[in-house]
Design a protein around this motif. Structure first.
Motif, PDB file in Angstrom:
ATOM      1  N   MET A 146       0.820  -1.211   0.000  1.00  0.00           N
ATOM      2  CA  MET A 146       0.000   0.000   0.000  1.00  0.00           C
ATOM      3  C   MET A 146       0.856   1.264   0.000  1.00  0.00           C
ATOM      4  SD  MET A 146      -3.191  -0.894  -0.070  1.00  0.00           S
ATOM      5  CE  MET A 146      -3.896  -2.553  -0.145  1.00  0.00           C
ATOM      6  N   THR A 147       1.967   1.251   0.716  1.00  0.00           N
ATOM      7  CA  THR A 147       2.690   2.498   0.976  1.00  0.00           C
ATOM      8  C   THR A 147       3.818   2.805   0.001  1.00  0.00           C
ATOM      9  OG1 THR A 147       4.149   1.353   2.551  1.00  0.00           O
ATOM     10  CG2 THR A 147       2.160   2.394   3.435  1.00  0.00           C
ATOM     11  N   TYR A 148       4.196   1.846  -0.858  1.00  0.00           N
ATOM     12  CA  TYR A 148       5.240   2.128  -1.843  1.00  0.00           C
ATOM     13  C   TYR A 148       4.673   2.384  -3.239  1.00  0.00           C
ATOM     14  CZ  TYR A 148       9.098   1.138   1.311  1.00  0.00           C
ATOM     15  OH  TYR A 148      10.004   1.200   2.344  1.00  0.00           O
ATOM     16  N   ARG A 149       3.373   2.539  -3.343  1.00  0.00           N
ATOM     17  CA  ARG A 149       2.777   2.864  -4.623  1.00  0.00           C
ATOM     18  C   ARG A 149       3.192   4.265  -5.059  1.00  0.00           C
ATOM     19  NH1 ARG A 149      -3.324   0.323  -4.855  1.00  0.00           N
ATOM     20  NH2 ARG A 149      -2.849  -1.664  -3.868  1.00  0.00           N
ATOM     21  N   PRO A 150       3.171   4.577  -6.375  1.00  0.00           N
ATOM     22  CA  PRO A 150       2.814   3.734  -7.507  1.00  0.00           C
ATOM     23  C   PRO A 150       3.984   2.859  -7.954  1.00  0.00           C
ATOM     24  CG  PRO A 150       3.425   5.889  -8.306  1.00  0.00           C
ATOM     25  CD  PRO A 150       3.503   5.948  -6.801  1.00  0.00           C
ATOM     26  N   VAL A 151       3.688   1.890  -8.804  1.00  0.00           N
ATOM     27  CA  VAL A 151       4.726   1.027  -9.365  1.00  0.00           C
ATOM     28  C   VAL A 151       5.590   1.838 -10.327  1.00  0.00           C
ATOM     29  CG1 VAL A 151       5.155  -0.967 -10.833  1.00  0.00           C
ATOM     30  CG2 VAL A 151       3.324  -1.047  -9.129  1.00  0.00           C
ATOM     31  N   ASP A 179      -8.478   3.574  -8.552  1.00  0.00           N
ATOM     32  CA  ASP A 179      -8.789   4.794  -7.784  1.00  0.00           C
ATOM     33  C   ASP A 179      -8.366   4.691  -6.324  1.00  0.00           C
ATOM     34  OD1 ASP A 179      -9.949   6.149  -9.969  1.00  0.00           O
ATOM     35  OD2 ASP A 179     -11.842   5.086  -9.663  1.00  0.00           O
ATOM     36  N   CYS A 180      -7.112   4.259  -6.106  1.00  0.00           N
ATOM     37  CA  CYS A 180      -6.630   4.164  -4.719  1.00  0.00           C
ATOM     38  C   CYS A 180      -6.238   5.517  -4.160  1.00  0.00           C
ATOM     39  CB  CYS A 180      -5.451   3.189  -4.623  1.00  0.00           C
ATOM     40  SG  CYS A 180      -3.913   3.795  -5.352  1.00  0.00           S
ATOM     41  N   GLY A 181      -6.068   6.525  -5.018  1.00  0.00           N
ATOM     42  CA  GLY A 181      -5.748   7.872  -4.553  1.00  0.00           C
ATOM     43  C   GLY A 181      -4.291   8.265  -4.666  1.00  0.00           C
ATOM     44  N   VAL A 182      -3.416   7.331  -5.067  1.00  0.00           N
ATOM     45  CA  VAL A 182      -1.977   7.615  -5.097  1.00  0.00           C
ATOM     46  C   VAL A 182      -1.593   8.478  -6.295  1.00  0.00           C
ATOM     47  CG1 VAL A 182       0.276   6.547  -5.494  1.00  0.00           C
ATOM     48  CG2 VAL A 182      -1.236   5.642  -3.730  1.00  0.00           C
ATOM     49  N   CYS A 183      -2.113   8.155  -7.459  1.00  0.00           N
ATOM     50  CA  CYS A 183      -1.668   8.813  -8.684  1.00  0.00           C
ATOM     51  C   CYS A 183      -2.344  10.176  -8.834  1.00  0.00           C
ATOM     52  CB  CYS A 183      -1.950   7.924  -9.888  1.00  0.00           C
ATOM     53  SG  CYS A 183      -0.961   6.405  -9.875  1.00  0.00           S
ATOM     54  N   VAL A 184      -1.623  11.197  -8.399  1.00  0.00           N
ATOM     55  CA  VAL A 184      -2.107  12.574  -8.463  1.00  0.00           C
ATOM     56  C   VAL A 184      -0.975  13.437  -9.011  1.00  0.00           C
ATOM     57  CG1 VAL A 184      -2.964  14.550  -7.155  1.00  0.00           C
ATOM     58  CG2 VAL A 184      -3.657  12.238  -6.501  1.00  0.00           C
ATOM     59  N   GLY A 185      -1.266  14.291  -9.978  1.00  0.00           N
ATOM     60  CA  GLY A 185      -0.232  15.150 -10.541  1.00  0.00           C
ATOM     61  C   GLY A 185       0.829  14.322 -11.241  1.00  0.00           C
ATOM     62  N   GLU A 186       2.106  14.589 -10.885  1.00  0.00           N
ATOM     63  CA  GLU A 186       3.203  13.865 -11.537  1.00  0.00           C
ATOM     64  C   GLU A 186       3.394  12.459 -10.982  1.00  0.00           C
ATOM     65  OE1 GLU A 186       6.980  15.217  -8.736  1.00  0.00           O
ATOM     66  OE2 GLU A 186       6.967  15.709 -10.869  1.00  0.00           O
ATOM     67  N   VAL A 187       2.717  12.131  -9.892  1.00  0.00           N
ATOM     68  CA  VAL A 187       2.851  10.803  -9.298  1.00  0.00           C
ATOM     69  C   VAL A 187       1.996   9.825 -10.087  1.00  0.00           C
ATOM     70  CG1 VAL A 187       2.509   9.405  -7.227  1.00  0.00           C
ATOM     71  CG2 VAL A 187       3.301  11.764  -7.013  1.00  0.00           C
ATOM     72  N   ALA A 188       2.660   8.875 -10.747  1.00  0.00           N
ATOM     73  CA  ALA A 188       1.947   7.963 -11.637  1.00  0.00           C
ATOM     74  C   ALA A 188       2.764   6.696 -11.843  1.00  0.00           C
ATOM     75  CB  ALA A 188       1.681   8.642 -12.979  1.00  0.00           C
ATOM     76  N   ILE A 189       2.089   5.651 -12.297  1.00  0.00           N
ATOM     77  CA  ILE A 189       2.758   4.401 -12.652  1.00  0.00           C
ATOM     78  C   ILE A 189       3.706   4.651 -13.821  1.00  0.00           C
ATOM     79  CG2 ILE A 189       2.374   2.112 -13.658  1.00  0.00           C
ATOM     80  CD1 ILE A 189      -0.236   1.968 -12.091  1.00  0.00           C
ATOM     81  N   GLU A 190       4.906   4.055 -13.732  1.00  0.00           N
ATOM     82  CA  GLU A 190       5.876   4.156 -14.817  1.00  0.00           C
ATOM     83  C   GLU A 190       6.394   2.759 -15.136  1.00  0.00           C
ATOM     84  OE1 GLU A 190       7.692   8.623 -14.498  1.00  0.00           O
ATOM     85  OE2 GLU A 190       8.797   7.033 -13.484  1.00  0.00           O
TER      86      GLU A 190
END
Length: 612
Positions: A272-277, A594-605
């Motif tokens: 849960m806490t190291y998201r996003p991938v 929709d877990c709430g992590v990916c906001v702004g520049e924070v995204a899966i890469e």
């Protein structure tokens, strides 16, 4: 400057330490001059990063290695390391009145500007008190003024920092690559300021939590720091190039190839806490492995992450590394395998002729309970993985389960025995008749410990007597000969659970347990339940009550001000789905959840498209 010179400060404790080494076991734990260590004799800012366990355990820690590399890359800044000596050395040091020292220069910890302590798990908390006490530093932040180093904490336990709040000046919440640079810059600028003013300024840095600022009120929310340069930076800059004198827990070159996991296991705090991938590129990983092997001489490269075989280019990476190191004596390892044939295929790629052992983690015996915890593993996928492994030449594997999971019944416990007996039958049927006597299987049982920032954070742990009963039920369930069964100490797990979701009241328990001798509590031979029972009673607390309590979802939790990135709404939604036995897909393979992590520049890469 790399350490080839004997450069020690005037405050070096080496002559006094050297005099003790003939009287302690493993004296090489305390000897400096490791290959590739860093010495900066004239640095204006001095930091030391501490792992609160022995050298053999702590030297392998990737967070310490990362911070060591980053800070030493900064102009006029020094990073050194320190570890908690073993009990015999502690006794010798106390008798000789030698304070805890850094490994590179043998400076007392009190001579540094900053002490950073990694907090790896709850059972390490009394070791932290021992570190401070052995260093001659007051335990409580409120008793330390400008004359003492800044004491900061980081690591997974910090998603509920409250039990340790009184011991630290501040906590780093999240990923430290950029944060540590900003923190050091600000500390250098305000080093001569009153401690209160310094802490107030540092609290303005995203990801910094200063407990003293919320002593008399509701703490302001602290947002987890996410490092979005992970997928793009030069990996070798942060690979540990230190070569230890002694064999350590993971004695190899470790390269972090993925950060984060979104498979969504509901008990898993790290997931849960190291998201996003975020995946590093295959070119960077292969180049970093080559540079690291050249710099260290290690004969093994470990590609580390929470789920290495999920990397979208993992097959290409392993084939390239195999080709590069064919007939050189250098091997490649992956510490985690998927519970399917693909995971076994990837393990086969790196094993060569060596078939040491594979690990699988279905976590629960029944499909019903695996759905509750969102462990998207079926019996079929486990049997397919076992069959592929034993047909490919493995003769031993280890399978991990938990006892005490939410909604668990006796049928779920007995299903563990049924599942492993069938897996063992599949294993034996997958090898030639003459080799079946060599087939072994190990089953490891952990006790479920609810953690902050997970969907199960509101739930208490099963009572100790009930956990013992369920373990006994499993032991008597007719597990086949040839299967070795082991389990974690339920009493140690209860202590862990008592601390994992406590508030600041637990600080008195931690200090009282330390006073009663509870040090190295994570070591089986050192753990003494009576220390914790007596300590709890002495401060008016009850371990069972702390571990077993459940919180209503309407109640404010002691750690609610620590924002892990995953929203409270998502955690509650996952809790509700768990109670219905519904699963949630992995968003790195399928659609956003929709877990709430990916906001702004924070995204899966991802480097490429992932495939199940």
């Amino acid at each position: 400057m790399m350490a080839t010179d004997n450069l020690r400060p005037d405050t070096s404790l080496w002559p006094r330490v050297e005099a003790l080494l003939a009287n302690v076991e493993r004296p090489s734990r305390y000897i400096d001059h490791e290959y590739n260590r860093v010495i900066k004799a004239d640095a204006g800012y001095k930091s030391v990063f501490v792992y609160p366990d022995t050298y053999e355990i702590g030297q392998a820690n990737q967070a310490v290695a990362l911070l060591y590399a980053i800070v030493n890359s900064l102009d006029d800044c020094l990073a050194e390391r320190a570890f908690l000596p073993w009990l015999d050395m502690i006794a010798q040091m106390r008798e000789a009145e030698i304070p805890l020292f850094s490994l590179e220069s043998y400076r007392p910890l009190s001579d540094f500007d900053l002490i950073g302590i990694t907090i790896p798990h709850e059972l390490a908390v009394t070791n932290i008190v021992e570190v401070l006490d052995l260093a001659g530093i007051p335990h409580k932040s409120c008793d330390r003024d400008e004359a003492y180093p800044l004491v900061i904490g980081g690591g997974p336990v910090c998603y509920n920092p409250e039990p340790l709040a009184m011991f630290f000046d501040l906590f780093v919440i999240g990923e430290a690559e950029d944060l540590i640079k900003e923190l050091i810059d600000e500390h250098r600028r305000l080093r001569s300021s009153p401690r209160k003013d310094l802490l107030l300024a540092l609290s303005q840095i995203e990801g910094v939590y200063v407990p003293a600022l919320s002593d008399k009120g509701q703490p302001d929310p602290v947002k987890r720091r996410v490092y979005m340069g992970f997928a793009h930076d030069w990996l070798q800059n942060y690979a540990s190039c230190l070569v230890p004198y002694v064999e350590v827990a993971h004695d190899r070159l470790a390269l972090e190839v993925i950060r984060g996991c979104s498979r969504g296991c509901r008990f898993c705090q790290a997931g849960m806490t190291y998201r996003p991938v975020r995946e590093r590129s295959s070119n960077e990983i292969v180049a970093a492995a080559a540079a690291g092997i050249k710099a260290t001489g290690f004969d093994e490269v470990s590609l580390t992450s929470l789920s290495t075989t999920d990397h979208s280019s993992i097959e290409s990476i392993l084939r390239r590394l195999n080709e590069r190191y064919r007939n050189t004596g250098v091997s490649v390892s992956i510490p985690s395998q998927r519970v399917d044939a693909f995971g076994v295929d990837m393990a086969h790629l790196v094993s060569g002729e060596k078939k040491a052992g594979l690990t699988f983690a279905p976590e629960a015996g029944s499909q019903r309970l695996r759905d509750v915890i969102n462990k998207n593993v079926t019996e079929e996928s486990l049997f397919t993985a076992v069959q592929a492994a034993y047909q490919a030449g493995w003769r031993r594997c280890k399978i991990y389960f938990m006892i005490g999971l939410p909604t668990e019944t006796d049928d779920d416990v007995l299903a563990i025995a049924d599942l492993v007996n069938e897996a063992y039958r599949v294993a034996k049927d997958s090898v030639p008749l003459k080799q079946r006597a060599n087939v072994r299987m190990s089953i490891s049982i952990a006790v479920f410990v609810p953690k902050a920032a997970t969907p199960f954070q509101w739930l208490g742990q099963a009572p100790l007597a009930e956990v013992d009963r369920r373990i006994k039920l499993l032991r008597e369930a007719g597990i086949a000969k040839g299967i070795d069964l082991s389990w974690h100490d339920p009493q140690a797990s209860q202590v862990e659970a008592a601390l994992s979701r406590a508030g600041r009241e637990a600080a008195s328990l931690i200090e009282a347990a330390w006073e009663k001798g509870a040090v190295f509590a994570a070591w089986t031979e050192q753990f003494d339940y009576s220390h914790w029972q007596e300590a709890a009673a002495s401060v008016g607390l009850d371990l069972a009550q702390m571990a077993e309590r459940s919180y209503p979802d309407s109640q404010r939790l002691p750690w609610d001000h620590i924002l892990s990135g995953v929203s409270r709404e998502f955690l509650l939604q996952e809790w509700d789905k768990a109670m219905q036995g519904l699963t949630t897909a992995d968003c790195s393979f399928e659609d956003c959840q929709d877990c709430g992590v990916c906001v702004g520049e924070v995204a899966i890469e991802l480097e490429g498209e992932r495939h199940e």
